[in-house]
Scaffold this motif. Structure first.
Motif, PDB file in Angstrom:
ATOM      1  N   UNK A 118      -2.758  45.802   4.189  1.00 27.67           N
ATOM      2  CA  UNK A 118      -2.542  46.586   5.237  1.00 27.67           C
ATOM      3  C   UNK A 118      -4.188  47.467   4.760  1.00 27.67           C
ATOM      4  N   UNK A 119      -4.564  47.719   3.424  1.00 31.87           N
ATOM      5  CA  UNK A 119      -5.546  47.403   3.142  1.00 31.87           C
ATOM      6  C   UNK A 119      -6.588  46.353   3.588  1.00 31.87           C
ATOM      7  N   UNK A 120      -6.896  45.186   3.278  1.00 32.43           N
ATOM      8  CA  UNK A 120      -7.523  44.640   3.634  1.00 32.43           C
ATOM      9  C   UNK A 120      -7.682  43.404   4.518  1.00 32.43           C
ATOM     10  N   UNK A 121      -6.499  44.107   6.104  1.00 33.07           N
ATOM     11  CA  UNK A 121      -5.990  43.665   7.172  1.00 33.07           C
ATOM     12  C   UNK A 121      -6.112  41.729   6.136  1.00 33.07           C
ATOM     13  N   UNK A 122      -5.301  41.743   5.785  1.00 35.07           N
ATOM     14  CA  UNK A 122      -5.284  40.024   5.128  1.00 35.07           C
ATOM     15  C   UNK A 122      -3.726  39.176   5.380  1.00 35.07           C
ATOM     16  N   UNK A 123      -3.752  38.173   5.210  1.00 30.27           N
ATOM     17  CA  UNK A 123      -2.207  37.915   4.451  1.00 30.27           C
ATOM     18  C   UNK A 123      -2.262  37.122   2.999  1.00 30.27           C
ATOM     19  N   UNK A 124      -1.649  37.462   2.518  1.00 29.72           N
ATOM     20  CA  UNK A 124      -1.606  37.306   1.088  1.00 29.72           C
ATOM     21  C   UNK A 124      -1.040  36.660  -0.120  1.00 29.72           C
ATOM     22  N   UNK A 125      -1.562  35.758  -0.796  1.00 30.06           N
ATOM     23  CA  UNK A 125      -0.742  35.205  -1.733  1.00 30.06           C
ATOM     24  C   UNK A 125      -1.300  35.005  -2.761  1.00 30.06           C
ATOM     25  N   UNK A 126       0.055  35.542  -3.790  1.00 28.79           N
ATOM     26  CA  UNK A 126      -0.504  34.916  -5.172  1.00 28.79           C
ATOM     27  C   UNK A 126      -0.151  33.691  -5.669  1.00 28.79           C
ATOM     28  N   UNK A 127      -0.027  33.175  -6.398  1.00 25.57           N
ATOM     29  CA  UNK A 127      -0.095  31.838  -6.973  1.00 25.57           C
ATOM     30  C   UNK A 127      -0.830  31.456  -7.564  1.00 25.57           C
ATOM     31  N   UNK A 128      -0.057  30.250  -8.603  1.00 26.54           N
ATOM     32  CA  UNK A 128      -0.451  29.104  -9.912  1.00 26.54           C
ATOM     33  C   UNK A 128      -1.435  28.707  -9.620  1.00 26.54           C
ATOM     34  N   UNK A 129      -2.315  28.063  -9.157  1.00 24.89           N
ATOM     35  CA  UNK A 129      -3.392  26.451  -9.240  1.00 24.89           C
ATOM     36  C   UNK A 129      -3.877  25.858 -10.349  1.00 24.89           C
ATOM     37  N   UNK A 130      -3.536  24.747 -10.352  1.00 25.13           N
ATOM     38  CA  UNK A 130      -3.988  23.384 -10.965  1.00 25.13           C
ATOM     39  C   UNK A 130      -6.210  23.859 -11.380  1.00 25.13           C
ATOM     40  N   UNK A 131      -6.385  23.578 -12.778  1.00 23.14           N
ATOM     41  CA  UNK A 131      -7.055  24.436 -13.071  1.00 23.14           C
ATOM     42  C   UNK A 131      -8.965  23.658 -12.591  1.00 23.14           C
ATOM     43  N   UNK A 132      -8.587  22.841 -12.123  1.00 18.64           N
ATOM     44  CA  UNK A 132      -9.912  22.425 -11.603  1.00 18.64           C
ATOM     45  C   UNK A 132     -10.375  22.905  -9.977  1.00 18.64           C
ATOM     46  N   UNK A 133      -9.581  23.704  -9.663  1.00 14.47           N
ATOM     47  CA  UNK A 133      -9.468  24.461  -8.011  1.00 14.47           C
ATOM     48  C   UNK A 133     -10.819  25.252  -8.207  1.00 14.47           C
ATOM     49  N   UNK A 134     -12.004  25.177  -7.570  1.00 17.98           N
ATOM     50  CA  UNK A 134     -13.169  26.336  -7.682  1.00 17.98           C
ATOM     51  C   UNK A 134     -12.371  27.827  -7.093  1.00 17.98           C
ATOM     52  N   UNK A 135     -12.790  28.407  -6.983  1.00 21.48           N
ATOM     53  CA  UNK A 135     -13.049  29.913  -6.452  1.00 21.48           C
ATOM     54  C   UNK A 135     -13.219  29.853  -5.323  1.00 21.48           C
ATOM     55  N   UNK A 136     -12.761  29.823  -3.404  1.00 23.14           N
ATOM     56  CA  UNK A 136     -13.674  29.665  -2.469  1.00 23.14           C
ATOM     57  C   UNK A 136     -13.028  28.843  -1.902  1.00 23.14           C
ATOM     58  N   UNK A 137     -12.748  27.124  -2.800  1.00 26.17           N
ATOM     59  CA  UNK A 137     -12.074  25.977  -2.024  1.00 26.17           C
ATOM     60  C   UNK A 137     -11.195  26.664  -0.997  1.00 26.17           C
ATOM     61  N   UNK A 138     -10.788  25.745   0.437  1.00 29.54           N
ATOM     62  CA  UNK A 138     -10.004  25.285   1.001  1.00 29.54           C
ATOM     63  C   UNK A 138      -8.899  25.390   0.505  1.00 29.54           C
ATOM     64  N   UNK A 139      -7.588  25.425   0.802  1.00 28.80           N
ATOM     65  CA  UNK A 139      -6.465  24.859   0.098  1.00 28.80           C
ATOM     66  C   UNK A 139      -5.239  24.971   1.781  1.00 28.80           C
TER      67      UNK A 139
END
Length: 467
Positions: free
Chosen positions: A395-416
């Protein structure tokens, strides 16, 4: 033939994945504490804007460990170094299996010389209890979590446990104490006086501002809670219910429920024979779109969960050789996924859609429908590049979020893409109805997601005793 232990349960089931995906346990429950005191949005907003009182008295195990070999037991089972672990400090304790998979985690408090208490979920307490039987001169006392469904029966614990957190938390703390309180360093312990009672404290910062975790004998629960709520009234302090509490980790970035990596190593057969047939490890509900026939594909190592900084090779410990063989630079890393608002809107509207497919229900604010959740993360070509592990709404971010673990070559900002829902129409879990899967767009984002949390937390430390 009725199984007497986890190993017999596994032998009868044939495949641990099939066993856990069909568990009838349901989603993880935060017992006793009301689901809401006002509404979950107001309670969530309080830890960002004013102050909140978290009640952690019921959903975690307390395992008291004392005796001459207490520190040796901790050193032999944890990836953490105990070369510096003075009295009145705490650590986030992480044990791994001989194969290097995380068994769980929790907070380990050094209460006095040769005296500790572990606070967290059952898998780590079970592991420590079993290892203690293997030649250690220690005494153990288990204060079991409250029942998930007490059905009106009286519930009591050895200890109550609260957190006072938020930007105005320190004003509440000093008022309830009747004077200034020293702001000791992070994860250092001290004392506080509340309603004439001297209670133990741990410096914490779940909401990104100075706060305290406090605990004391359960018989003073009502007295202490009432005093805190009264002192906090003028500062906007809100009591936090189970619905809001369950999603605070989405902002702080701690992944609460990795699958205990204990189902496969042959040297752990005696441990599986020691664990009861109704243990957490035997009944844990495995959920999500990621499905593999090999339970080891669900194991997570410390780097994948953001615990790589805790791994110290200055001591011998169970799983040391397996971790030493891992190249940290090649491992998946912990991130937050910010789910696309339009796609989430379709999920939320689906229960009232008269026509078209039925999707797995997306609950608010905690959307998890198992105890250990694994959803596939796909790249543009449909390749699995990570796992989404804990999902909900902030409710603070007004966003649905999930915590994840992802391959090291996937940059922040990428759409998945996150695949929501289970294949084949869903499993036999009680929380699942027949459904089709739904592809949700998401942006790879930092963990913690909250700017306040990222700028305020000490790197590497767990940020909330949530689990």
């Amino acid at each position: 033939m009725t199984a007497k232990n986890l190993q017999e349960v596994l032998d009868q089931a044939g495949n641990p994945v099939e066993l856990l995906r069909a568990s009838q346990l349901g989603a993880y429950i935060y017992p006793v504490v009301p689901s809401e005191f006002t509404n979950f949005r107001r309670e969530v907003t309080a830890w960002r804007e004013t102050a909140v009182l978290f009640d952690q008295s019921h959903h975690m195990v307390n395992l008291f460990v004392s005796g001459p070999d207490a520190l040796k037991l901790i050193s032999d089972t944890g990836i953490n170094s105990v070369a510096k672990f003075p009295v009145n400090t705490a650590k986030q304790f992480v044990p791994v299996s001989p194969e290097g998979g995380v068994i769980g985690d929790g907070i380990l408090f050094h209460l006095a010389e040769e005296e500790f208490v572990f606070v967290g979920r059952a898998p780590v307490a079970n592991w420590l209890t079993y290892q203690a039987t293997r030649g250690y001169n220690v005494d153990l006392r288990l204060d079991q979590r409250s029942p998930s469904r007490p059905y009106g029966k009286p519930v009591t614990r050895d200890l109550w446990r609260f957190q006072i957190q938020g930007p105005r938390a320190w004003e509440v703390i000093e008022k309830v104490n009747g004077g200034p309180v020293e702001q000791v360093k992070f994860f250092r312990m001290g004392y506080l006086t509340i309603a004439g009672e001297r209670v133990r404290t741990l410096r914490h910062g779940m909401a990104g501002a100075p706060g305290l975790e406090i605990w004391g004998p359960y018989e003073t629960y009502d007295k202490i809670r009432d005093a805190i709520l009264e002192a906090g009234r003028e500062f906007g302090l809100e009591p936090c219910g189970a619905r809001a509490y369950s999603c605070n980790t989405l902002e702080s970035g701690w992944i609460p429920s990795p699958l205990p990596a204990v189902y496969t190593a042959e040297e752990l057969r005696p441990y599986r024979e020691w664990l009861p047939a109704e243990s957490y490890e035997a009944t844990n509900a495995l959920a999500g779109s990621f499905v593999s026939d090999d339970i080891r594909d669900y194991y997570l190592n410390p780097w994948e969960l953001g615990y790589g900084g805790f791994v110290k090779f200055d001591h011998d410990f169970i799983g040391r050789d397996a971790l030493a063989a891992i190249d940290p630079d090649t491992q998946r890393r912990k991130v937050t996924l910010a789910w696309n608002a339009e796609d989430v809107g379709k999920l939320l509207a689906n229960p009232v859609a008269k026509d078209g497919p039925v999707y797995q229900f997306f609950d608010l604010p905690n959307a998890n429908y198992g105890s250990s959740n694994f959803d596939s993360i796909l790249d543009a070509d449909g390749n699995v590049i990570g796992l989404s592990l804990f999902t909900g709404y902030s409710a603070n971010e007004r966003t649905a979020l999930s915590l994840a673990t992802i391959n090291p070559d996937v940059p922040l900002g990428a759409e998945v893409t996150v695949v929501w829902g289970e294949p084949g129409g869903g499993s036999r879990k009680t929380t699942v109805q027949p459904h089709e899967q739904f592809a949700v767009r998401a942006i790879v984002s930092p963990a913690p997601y909250s700017v306040m949390a990222r700028e305020s937390y000490q790197p590497g430390w767990r940020t909330a005793v949530t689990v």
